[in-house]
Design a protein around this motif. Structure first.
Motif, PDB file in Angstrom:
ATOM      1  N   MET A 128      -6.267   7.893  12.291  1.00  0.00           N
ATOM      2  CA  MET A 128      -5.990   8.252  10.900  1.00  0.00           C
ATOM      3  C   MET A 128      -7.248   8.813  10.249  1.00  0.00           C
ATOM      4  O   MET A 128      -8.321   8.204  10.321  1.00  0.00           O
ATOM      5  N   LYS A 129      -7.104   9.967   9.619  1.00  0.00           N
ATOM      6  CA  LYS A 129      -8.209  10.561   8.870  1.00  0.00           C
ATOM      7  C   LYS A 129      -7.624  11.337   7.703  1.00  0.00           C
ATOM      8  O   LYS A 129      -7.015  12.387   7.885  1.00  0.00           O
ATOM      9  N   GLY A 130      -7.804  10.795   6.501  1.00  0.00           N
ATOM     10  CA  GLY A 130      -7.194  11.417   5.340  1.00  0.00           C
ATOM     11  C   GLY A 130      -5.686  11.408   5.486  1.00  0.00           C
ATOM     12  O   GLY A 130      -5.069  10.382   5.743  1.00  0.00           O
ATOM     13  N   GLY A 131      -5.071  12.580   5.354  1.00  0.00           N
ATOM     14  CA  GLY A 131      -3.626  12.684   5.516  1.00  0.00           C
ATOM     15  C   GLY A 131      -3.186  13.003   6.926  1.00  0.00           C
ATOM     16  O   GLY A 131      -1.989  13.179   7.180  1.00  0.00           O
ATOM     17  N   GLN A 132      -4.129  13.077   7.857  1.00  0.00           N
ATOM     18  CA  GLN A 132      -3.795  13.451   9.236  1.00  0.00           C
ATOM     19  C   GLN A 132      -3.508  12.216  10.085  1.00  0.00           C
ATOM     20  O   GLN A 132      -4.303  11.283  10.141  1.00  0.00           O
ATOM     21  N   HIS A 133      -2.343  12.228  10.767  1.00  0.00           N
ATOM     22  CA  HIS A 133      -1.943  11.151  11.669  1.00  0.00           C
ATOM     23  C   HIS A 133      -1.852  11.731  13.077  1.00  0.00           C
ATOM     24  O   HIS A 133      -1.203  12.760  13.285  1.00  0.00           O
ATOM     25  N   GLN A 134      -2.434  11.051  14.044  1.00  0.00           N
ATOM     26  CA  GLN A 134      -2.314  11.458  15.446  1.00  0.00           C
ATOM     27  C   GLN A 134      -1.996  10.229  16.291  1.00  0.00           C
ATOM     28  O   GLN A 134      -2.741   9.254  16.273  1.00  0.00           O
ATOM     29  N   ILE A 135      -0.881  10.289  17.018  1.00  0.00           N
ATOM     30  CA  ILE A 135      -0.514   9.206  17.925  1.00  0.00           C
ATOM     31  C   ILE A 135      -0.687   9.687  19.360  1.00  0.00           C
ATOM     32  O   ILE A 135      -0.193  10.758  19.736  1.00  0.00           O
ATOM     33  N   TYR A 136      -1.404   8.885  20.147  1.00  0.00           N
ATOM     34  CA  TYR A 136      -1.606   9.145  21.574  1.00  0.00           C
ATOM     35  C   TYR A 136      -1.041   7.970  22.364  1.00  0.00           C
ATOM     36  O   TYR A 136      -1.116   6.818  21.927  1.00  0.00           O
ATOM     37  N   GLU A 153      -6.416  -3.927   2.372  1.00  0.00           N
ATOM     38  CA  GLU A 153      -5.720  -3.035   1.441  1.00  0.00           C
ATOM     39  C   GLU A 153      -6.450  -1.707   1.260  1.00  0.00           C
ATOM     40  O   GLU A 153      -5.869  -0.737   0.787  1.00  0.00           O
ATOM     41  N   GLU A 154      -7.742  -1.654   1.653  1.00  0.00           N
ATOM     42  CA  GLU A 154      -8.526  -0.420   1.505  1.00  0.00           C
ATOM     43  C   GLU A 154      -8.645   0.370   2.806  1.00  0.00           C
ATOM     44  O   GLU A 154      -9.304   1.409   2.838  1.00  0.00           O
ATOM     45  N   TRP A 155      -8.042  -0.091   3.884  1.00  0.00           N
ATOM     46  CA  TRP A 155      -8.132   0.653   5.145  1.00  0.00           C
ATOM     47  C   TRP A 155      -7.520   2.043   4.969  1.00  0.00           C
ATOM     48  O   TRP A 155      -6.387   2.177   4.524  1.00  0.00           O
ATOM     49  N   LYS A 176      -1.943   6.020   0.610  1.00  0.00           N
ATOM     50  CA  LYS A 176      -3.377   6.308   0.683  1.00  0.00           C
ATOM     51  C   LYS A 176      -4.147   5.305   1.534  1.00  0.00           C
ATOM     52  O   LYS A 176      -5.050   5.682   2.274  1.00  0.00           O
ATOM     53  N   THR A 177      -3.831   4.030   1.395  1.00  0.00           N
ATOM     54  CA  THR A 177      -4.570   2.981   2.098  1.00  0.00           C
ATOM     55  C   THR A 177      -3.641   1.827   2.438  1.00  0.00           C
ATOM     56  O   THR A 177      -2.527   1.725   1.907  1.00  0.00           O
ATOM     57  N   ARG A 190      -0.799   1.812   7.005  1.00  0.00           N
ATOM     58  CA  ARG A 190      -1.032   2.086   5.585  1.00  0.00           C
ATOM     59  C   ARG A 190       0.045   1.391   4.755  1.00  0.00           C
ATOM     60  O   ARG A 190       0.740   2.004   3.944  1.00  0.00           O
ATOM     61  N   VAL A 191       0.160   0.112   4.999  1.00  0.00           N
ATOM     62  CA  VAL A 191       1.122  -0.710   4.266  1.00  0.00           C
ATOM     63  C   VAL A 191       0.570  -0.876   2.854  1.00  0.00           C
ATOM     64  O   VAL A 191      -0.321  -1.681   2.608  1.00  0.00           O
ATOM     65  N   GLU A 192       1.086  -0.091   1.936  1.00  0.00           N
ATOM     66  CA  GLU A 192       0.511  -0.003   0.598  1.00  0.00           C
ATOM     67  C   GLU A 192       0.776  -1.280  -0.197  1.00  0.00           C
ATOM     68  O   GLU A 192       1.920  -1.685  -0.387  1.00  0.00           O
ATOM     69  N   GLY A 193      -0.308  -1.923  -0.628  1.00  0.00           N
ATOM     70  CA  GLY A 193      -0.165  -3.153  -1.394  1.00  0.00           C
ATOM     71  C   GLY A 193      -0.197  -4.411  -0.560  1.00  0.00           C
ATOM     72  O   GLY A 193       0.070  -5.500  -1.072  1.00  0.00           O
ATOM     73  N   GLY A 194      -0.528  -4.294   0.732  1.00  0.00           N
ATOM     74  CA  GLY A 194      -0.630  -5.488   1.565  1.00  0.00           C
ATOM     75  C   GLY A 194       0.692  -6.223   1.669  1.00  0.00           C
ATOM     76  O   GLY A 194       1.703  -5.658   2.095  1.00  0.00           O
ATOM     77  N   LEU A 195       0.725  -7.482   1.251  1.00  0.00           N
ATOM     78  CA  LEU A 195       1.943  -8.290   1.353  1.00  0.00           C
ATOM     79  C   LEU A 195       3.083  -7.748   0.501  1.00  0.00           C
ATOM     80  O   LEU A 195       4.244  -8.102   0.706  1.00  0.00           O
ATOM     81  N   LYS A 196       2.772  -6.883  -0.459  1.00  0.00           N
ATOM     82  CA  LYS A 196       3.809  -6.286  -1.297  1.00  0.00           C
ATOM     83  C   LYS A 196       4.280  -4.942  -0.745  1.00  0.00           C
ATOM     84  O   LYS A 196       5.090  -4.262  -1.379  1.00  0.00           O
ATOM     85  N   GLY A 197       3.775  -4.562   0.437  1.00  0.00           N
ATOM     86  CA  GLY A 197       4.026  -3.226   0.945  1.00  0.00           C
ATOM     87  C   GLY A 197       5.144  -3.082   1.949  1.00  0.00           C
ATOM     88  O   GLY A 197       5.188  -2.097   2.687  1.00  0.00           O
ATOM     89  N   ALA A 198       6.071  -4.047   1.996  1.00  0.00           N
ATOM     90  CA  ALA A 198       7.147  -3.969   2.984  1.00  0.00           C
ATOM     91  C   ALA A 198       8.011  -2.725   2.801  1.00  0.00           C
ATOM     92  O   ALA A 198       8.621  -2.239   3.750  1.00  0.00           O
ATOM     93  N   GLU A 199       8.064  -2.202   1.585  1.00  0.00           N
ATOM     94  CA  GLU A 199       8.880  -1.015   1.312  1.00  0.00           C
ATOM     95  C   GLU A 199       8.028   0.224   1.060  1.00  0.00           C
ATOM     96  O   GLU A 199       8.528   1.231   0.556  1.00  0.00           O
ATOM     97  N   SER A 200       6.742   0.160   1.416  1.00  0.00           N
ATOM     98  CA  SER A 200       5.846   1.297   1.173  1.00  0.00           C
ATOM     99  C   SER A 200       4.854   1.418   2.323  1.00  0.00           C
ATOM    100  O   SER A 200       3.768   0.831   2.288  1.00  0.00           O
ATOM    101  N   HIS A 201       5.223   2.178   3.342  1.00  0.00           N
ATOM    102  CA  HIS A 201       4.338   2.309   4.498  1.00  0.00           C
ATOM    103  C   HIS A 201       4.792   3.454   5.394  1.00  0.00           C
ATOM    104  O   HIS A 201       5.898   3.990   5.253  1.00  0.00           O
ATOM    105  N   PHE A 202       3.904   3.823   6.330  1.00  0.00           N
ATOM    106  CA  PHE A 202       4.276   4.731   7.414  1.00  0.00           C
ATOM    107  C   PHE A 202       4.814   3.895   8.573  1.00  0.00           C
ATOM    108  O   PHE A 202       4.479   2.715   8.728  1.00  0.00           O
ATOM    109  N   HIS A 203       5.637   4.531   9.397  1.00  0.00           N
ATOM    110  CA  HIS A 203       6.275   3.838  10.514  1.00  0.00           C
ATOM    111  C   HIS A 203       6.197   4.718  11.753  1.00  0.00           C
ATOM    112  O   HIS A 203       6.665   5.860  11.749  1.00  0.00           O
ATOM    113  N   GLY A 204       5.557   4.199  12.811  1.00  0.00           N
ATOM    114  CA  GLY A 204       5.550   4.879  14.098  1.00  0.00           C
ATOM    115  C   GLY A 204       6.599   4.243  14.988  1.00  0.00           C
ATOM    116  O   GLY A 204       6.676   3.016  15.076  1.00  0.00           O
ATOM    117  N   SER A 205       7.421   5.061  15.663  1.00  0.00           N
ATOM    118  CA  SER A 205       8.575   4.499  16.369  1.00  0.00           C
ATOM    119  C   SER A 205       8.791   5.131  17.732  1.00  0.00           C
ATOM    120  O   SER A 205       8.769   6.349  17.879  1.00  0.00           O
TER     121      SER A 205
END
Length: 279
Positions: A191-199, A112-114, A228-229, A136-151
């Protein structure tokens, strides 16, 4: 004469007492210094251990079963299972297969702190679909509706990043990476702070250097700190079939060579066991 010797003895006794007191004070200072230095080094050792956040190659799992090192999130849009199956390109290898909408996150301490990390894995798409990742699935098991999604999008060109919040999707960024079905690719998220980079790059027989992404431009890059995490995760989609393998989540480039094999054909489990014993 006796009086002189008596005075001398008293003086020597006083000197001895003062010397003993000074020695004790020095010893106390040394003990304090050792204690402080020890406290200073303990976080360093803890950080070194914690920088290797998660590793899984699915080889310990049974074919046809859910991956044992992962937990299934309850997602309103769908709860299909991700199952361990044979690699479609190599029947001697195991990988996690998605066949519908289903979200899974790794079982790992402190997930949850990653926040800042490098996430590597191998990815194969069997058909043209919206398969993706969550992070960054916020809240772990409670984070199904709060996360970033790479597609990876249909059309086999666009790679996109979204937020999932309160039941809705919001597009953050798009990049182009022409790709093919039934081919293994190596994915890296930095991932670093608010910066996302996909390679992304086509997986080769031999692994590239640990810092290979530094010589390439990100496929897609955004700056957004909505979540955040939280842990990373696998995601399937209705009608989409994909495979995940060789999951590695670490804190820095220097940690990558500690966990990955010399070739994608060599699996991670033995290496991970050695790392856990070392730390």
């Amino acid at each position: 004469m006796k009086k002189k010797f008596g005075n001398l003895s008293a003086k020597l006794g006083a000197v001895a007492n003062r010397t003993y007191t000074r020695v004790q004070a020095m010893e106390d200072k040394m003990r304090t210094l050792v204690f402080v230095v020890t406290l200073a080094f303990l976080p360093m050792f803890g950080t070194a251990n914690a920088e290797i956040l998660f590793v899984d190659d699915f080889e310990q799992d049974d074919i046809g079963k859910e991956p044992s090192n992962w937990e299934h999130l309850n997602f309103n849009s769908g709860n299909s299972k991700i199952i361990v199956e044979k690699d479609p390109t190599d029947p001697q290898n195991k990988a996690a297969k998605t066949t519908g909408i289903g979200l899974y996150i790794p079982i790992a301490d402190g997930r949850e702190e990653w926040r800042d990390y490098i996430w590597d894995f191998d990815w194969l798409w069997e058909n043209d679909s919206f398969v993706g990742t969550i992070y960054r699935v916020e809240g772990g098991l409670k984070g199904a509706e709060s996360h970033f999604h790479g597609s990876r999008r249909t059309g086999a060109v666009n790679i996109q990043i979204y937020t999932r919040k309160a039941g809705g999707w919001a597009l953050l960024g798009t990049g182009q990476f022409p790709n093919e079905n039934n081919v293994w690719y190596t994915h890296r998220l930095v991932m670093k702070g608010g910066q996302h980079q996909i390679y992304l790059r086509k997986r080769e027989k031999e692994l590239p250097p640990a810092d290979w992404h530094l010589n390439e431009k990100p496929i897609v890059e955004v700056d957004n700190d909505t979540f955040k995490t939280g842990p990373v995760g696998m995601m399937g989609i209705t009608g989409g079939v994909s495979y995940f393998d060789n999951m590695v989540v670490v804190g820095s480039i220097t940690d990558i060579d500690k966990v990955r094999p010399v070739s994608p054909r060599l699996k991670l489990a033995a290496t991970w066991g050695a790392i856990k014993n070392r730390f």
